[in-house]
Scaffold this active site. Sequence first.
Site, PDB file in Angstrom:
ATOM      1  CG  HIS A 168      58.395  20.106 -18.377  1.00 13.37           C
ATOM      2  ND1 HIS A 168      58.990  18.908 -18.684  1.00 13.37           N
ATOM      3  CD2 HIS A 168      57.700  19.909 -17.225  1.00 13.37           C
ATOM      4  CE1 HIS A 168      58.670  18.022 -17.752  1.00 13.37           C
ATOM      5  NE2 HIS A 168      57.891  18.602 -16.858  1.00 13.37           N
ATOM      6  CD  GLU A 180      61.059  20.728 -21.113  1.00 15.94           C
ATOM      7  OE1 GLU A 180      60.226  20.144 -21.823  1.00 15.94           O
ATOM      8  OE2 GLU A 180      61.458  20.258 -20.019  1.00 15.94           O
ATOM      9  NE  ARG A 203      60.386  19.678 -14.382  1.00 13.70           N
ATOM     10  CZ  ARG A 203      60.800  18.722 -15.213  1.00 13.70           C
ATOM     11  NH1 ARG A 203      61.616  19.007 -16.195  1.00 13.70           N
ATOM     12  NH2 ARG A 203      60.378  17.490 -15.062  1.00 13.70           N
ATOM     13  CG  HIS A 214      58.974  16.937 -22.656  1.00 18.61           C
ATOM     14  ND1 HIS A 214      58.852  17.265 -21.330  1.00 18.61           N
ATOM     15  CD2 HIS A 214      57.865  16.212 -22.961  1.00 18.61           C
ATOM     16  CE1 HIS A 214      57.722  16.768 -20.844  1.00 18.61           C
ATOM     17  NE2 HIS A 214      57.096  16.121 -21.821  1.00 18.61           N
ATOM     18  CD  GLU A 273      63.051  15.101 -22.915  1.00 10.34           C
ATOM     19  OE1 GLU A 273      63.313  16.313 -23.024  1.00 10.34           O
ATOM     20  OE2 GLU A 273      62.434  14.621 -21.951  1.00 10.34           O
TER      21      GLU A 273
HETATM   22  O1  0X9 Z   1      61.354  14.276 -16.852  1.00 11.46           O
HETATM   23  C1  0X9 Z   1      60.502  14.552 -17.692  1.00 11.46           C
HETATM   24  O2  0X9 Z   1      59.361  14.912 -17.411  1.00 11.46           O
HETATM   25  C2  0X9 Z   1      60.887  14.460 -19.190  1.00 11.46           C
HETATM   26  N1  0X9 Z   1      62.182  15.021 -19.389  1.00 11.46           N
HETATM   27  S1  0X9 Z   1      62.429  16.636 -19.208  1.00 11.46           S
HETATM   28  O3  0X9 Z   1      63.857  16.864 -19.223  1.00 11.46           O
HETATM   29  N2  0X9 Z   1      61.819  17.390 -20.462  1.00 11.46           N
HETATM   30  O4  0X9 Z   1      61.800  17.088 -18.019  1.00 11.46           O
HETATM   31  C3  0X9 Z   1      60.884  13.009 -19.604  1.00 11.46           C
HETATM   32  C4  0X9 Z   1      59.590  12.284 -19.378  1.00 11.46           C
HETATM   33  C5  0X9 Z   1      59.614  10.869 -19.891  1.00 11.46           C
HETATM   34  N3  0X9 Z   1      58.419  10.156 -19.546  1.00 11.46           N
HETATM   35  C6  0X9 Z   1      58.196   9.612 -18.318  1.00 11.46           C
HETATM   36  N4  0X9 Z   1      59.143   9.466 -17.452  1.00 11.46           N
HETATM   37  N5  0X9 Z   1      56.983   9.205 -18.071  1.00 11.46           N
HETATM   38 ZN    ZN Z   2      60.127  18.462 -20.301  1.00 10.72          ZN
END
Ligand code: 0X9
Ligand code: ZN
Length: 435
Positions: free
Chosen positions: A188, A191, A247, A319, A397
């Site tokens: 992303h 980040e 993003r 992330h 995260e």
């Molecule tokens: O939403 C996401 O892609 C991740 N959080 S973020 O705030 N950095 O965008 C979390 C991803 C966790 N993993 C899955 N949901 N597979």
């Molecule tokens: Zn992310």
Amino acid sequence: MGIFQLLRLVFVVFITCQFGAHGKAKVRYDGYQVIRMIPNSLDELEWLINYIESRNEIDVWKEPSKVGHPVDIMIPPRTTDSEDLVSLATDTGISTTVMIQDVQKLIDNEISSRSLPQRSMSTGFDYTTYHTYDEIEKWIDDIANQYSDLVSVDEVSSTYEGKIIRGIKIGSPSGNLKPMAYIQGGIHAREWISPATVMFMTYKLLDAYQKMDPLVTEMFNKIDWYIVPVLNADGYIYTWINDRNWRKNRRRAPGDACVGIDLNRNYAYEWGGKGASRSSCALTYRGPGPASEIEVIGITDFLKKRNEMTDINLYIDVHSYGMFWLYPWGYTDDTTVSQPDRERQYSLGMRANEAINATHGKSYLVGEAGASLYPASGGSDDWAYGELKIKYTYTIELRDEGQYGFMLPETEIEPTTEEIYAAMLVVGEQLLSEL
Ligand code: 0X9
Ligand code: ZN
């Protein structure tokens, strides 16, 4: 330098400041606020989910997860839409607070402490600042030269805009193929703390190896570590030049209205399920099909090939923000779905968090991604676990909990790295104990 050359230079600098790559004006966020809302009931949570789903272009910084957990949304100044959100939420009984008063001020403060000449690497790489893509590329070459007996460079994928995504392989030479660990940052784009931490942590490990730290020596003698600081290179470059808050990747698929596919919704495992938008304008756009993006195709091919040759025992996708240490499944919040390594992933996560906690007192929430955060399908972690069966698969995260969000001040790079480094030693020790 003649007067005309000087004028030309001034003009070029001016244009570059106002307009980024592709001649587009640099996006500014003057007066944009980030509103934090905490749903106190399932109804309120449901309301927020529906609100977000019905507005494709809304900039959600933290998606709705559970009752009592914050939802952060960036809103433009004084448009009808922004007034709508705050007053509508208040009418619904949801408490709202302004988490960030002015996003542009954060962006300005993030790098204003440093002028360009200071960032030059004549005196070595400054790990306590954020770096451009070109600087990261140079870092890869420099690290490979500096630790040439241990480090080599790998091309792991490519990007829509024609960049080669590179990573480094760290491991002392051995006659046999060693088991492998993989750590990735920057999927992303906005980040920034992710690539910064991945690079700084890598350096700390290399330094410890040189100082003959026994654990790190064993980690590099018995395991090959593949480190990719920035997977979404096009997006990352775009955050430096055009829009700090970008993003996704930078492709507009044929027939789509908007640019950008969320690479962490594009992996071909449970693609297209919950938490992955069909709309190209959404931040969580899943793309036109599973693994439609060249970045995802490249890296999954690379990992599949390695997986045929050896065991990949660790997969970490780094992330921000929120301070979570997550493991699969991410596509569902149903924790009764079979996940054979749930227990071991949880217990190693808890021990990693103890190390984090002992470093600067921070605490990361350890849990299953879909249930602890929110269900989101097509994620890289689910693919790594579901397709390659990597027994320790995590999404981390990093900091913070929301004070600065993605625009984490550079002063936080070092403490963040220190806590993640401590956690990585725990992870390394566990991997070694299972060889
Ligand atoms: O939403 C996401 O892609 C991740 N959080 S973020 O705030 N950095 O965008 C979390 C991803 C966790 N993993 C899955 N949901 N597979
Ligand atoms: Zn992310």
